[in-house]
Design a protein around this motif. Sequence first.
Motif, short mmCIF file in Angstrom:
data_model
loop_
_atom_site.label_atom_id
_atom_site.label_comp_id
_atom_site.label_asym_id
_atom_site.label_seq_id
_atom_site.Cartn_x
_atom_site.Cartn_y
_atom_site.Cartn_z
N THR A 52 18.59 45.67 -17.25
CA THR A 52 18.70 44.23 -17.03
C THR A 52 19.11 43.95 -15.59
N GLY A 53 20.05 44.72 -15.06
CA GLY A 53 20.45 44.56 -13.66
C GLY A 53 19.31 44.85 -12.71
N LYS A 54 18.56 45.91 -13.01
CA LYS A 54 17.41 46.26 -12.17
C LYS A 54 16.36 45.15 -12.21
N ALA A 55 16.15 44.58 -13.38
CA ALA A 55 15.19 43.47 -13.51
C ALA A 55 15.64 42.26 -12.69
N ASP A 56 16.93 41.95 -12.73
CA ASP A 56 17.45 40.82 -11.97
C ASP A 56 17.27 41.04 -10.47
N LEU A 57 17.52 42.26 -10.00
CA LEU A 57 17.32 42.55 -8.58
C LEU A 57 15.84 42.46 -8.19
N GLU A 64 11.88 36.12 -3.23
CA GLU A 64 11.74 36.16 -1.77
C GLU A 64 10.28 36.31 -1.36
N LEU A 65 9.55 37.17 -2.05
CA LEU A 65 8.12 37.36 -1.74
C LEU A 65 7.33 36.09 -2.03
N LEU A 66 7.67 35.38 -3.08
CA LEU A 66 7.00 34.10 -3.36
C LEU A 66 7.27 33.10 -2.24
N MET A 74 7.79 27.41 -6.73
CA MET A 74 7.88 28.43 -7.78
C MET A 74 9.09 29.32 -7.53
N ALA A 75 9.29 29.73 -6.28
CA ALA A 75 10.44 30.57 -5.94
C ALA A 75 11.73 29.86 -6.27
N GLU A 76 11.83 28.61 -5.92
CA GLU A 76 13.04 27.83 -6.19
C GLU A 76 13.29 27.71 -7.69
N GLN A 77 12.25 27.46 -8.46
CA GLN A 77 12.39 27.32 -9.92
C GLN A 77 12.88 28.63 -10.54
N LEU A 78 12.27 29.74 -10.16
CA LEU A 78 12.68 31.04 -10.70
C LEU A 78 14.11 31.38 -10.30
N GLU A 79 14.44 31.09 -9.04
CA GLU A 79 15.78 31.40 -8.57
C GLU A 79 16.83 30.60 -9.34
N GLN A 80 16.57 29.32 -9.54
CA GLN A 80 17.54 28.48 -10.23
C GLN A 80 17.64 28.80 -11.72
N GLU A 81 16.52 29.12 -12.35
CA GLU A 81 16.52 29.32 -13.80
C GLU A 81 16.87 30.74 -14.24
N LEU A 82 16.50 31.73 -13.42
CA LEU A 82 16.63 33.11 -13.90
C LEU A 82 17.52 34.03 -13.07
N VAL A 83 17.48 33.93 -11.76
CA VAL A 83 18.26 34.87 -10.94
C VAL A 83 19.74 34.70 -11.26
N GLY A 84 20.39 35.78 -11.65
CA GLY A 84 21.82 35.75 -11.93
C GLY A 84 22.21 35.08 -13.24
N ARG A 85 21.22 34.81 -14.08
CA ARG A 85 21.48 34.12 -15.35
C ARG A 85 22.26 35.02 -16.31
N ASN A 86 23.13 34.42 -17.11
CA ASN A 86 23.81 35.15 -18.18
C ASN A 86 22.77 35.63 -19.19
N VAL A 87 22.96 36.83 -19.72
CA VAL A 87 22.02 37.34 -20.72
C VAL A 87 22.36 36.83 -22.11
N ILE A 88 23.63 36.58 -22.36
CA ILE A 88 24.06 35.85 -23.55
C ILE A 88 25.12 34.85 -23.08
N ASN A 89 25.50 33.96 -23.93
CA ASN A 89 26.40 32.88 -23.55
C ASN A 89 27.63 33.37 -22.79
N GLY A 90 27.72 33.03 -21.50
CA GLY A 90 28.87 33.34 -20.69
C GLY A 90 28.99 34.77 -20.22
N ARG A 91 27.99 35.61 -20.49
CA ARG A 91 28.16 37.03 -20.16
C ARG A 91 26.94 37.63 -19.46
N TRP A 92 27.27 38.44 -18.47
CA TRP A 92 26.31 39.38 -17.93
C TRP A 92 26.46 40.66 -18.75
N THR A 93 25.57 41.60 -18.52
CA THR A 93 25.59 42.82 -19.33
C THR A 93 26.85 43.65 -19.12
#
Length: 153
Positions: A52-57, A64-66, A74-93
Amino acid sequence: MRTLKSDDGPDDDHRRDARVSDATVKALGKLSEALEVVEHARGYLYGFHRLTGKADLALGEAVELLRESGAEAMAEQLEQELVGRNVINGRWTFQIVEDYDDGYYSAFKEAESMARHELVEGKRHLFEAEMKEGRRTHGLPHHEALPTEQDTQ
């Protein structure tokens, strides 16, 4: 280092006391088996954490490539919605791993250790040691009970 015995059998760490019943050895063997499954599951959890960490990186790199390609929206939308997102409520892995390790995993390891210490003086793998004795061909190469002196040097 374990003391090697001259006779053809397990070392003292893998011999039960005469007062320990077959049922106890079997039960502790099953408990050990259950702990091994928990250890295996823990490995998958750590794999999930790493993947999951590798996928986020990689997602961050894709963003950045986008941007570089001109797809800023598209880059902005992905960054805001997915980059660094919790995988479950309030938690990273890492938080999931820590909760598992500090809760279920540590309680399971403690219970298994407590059972061994209370019932068989802390000895590990008695069931497996006895299975080895029953399955190996005594006296043949590669069926030794213990490493030879030359194997331990």
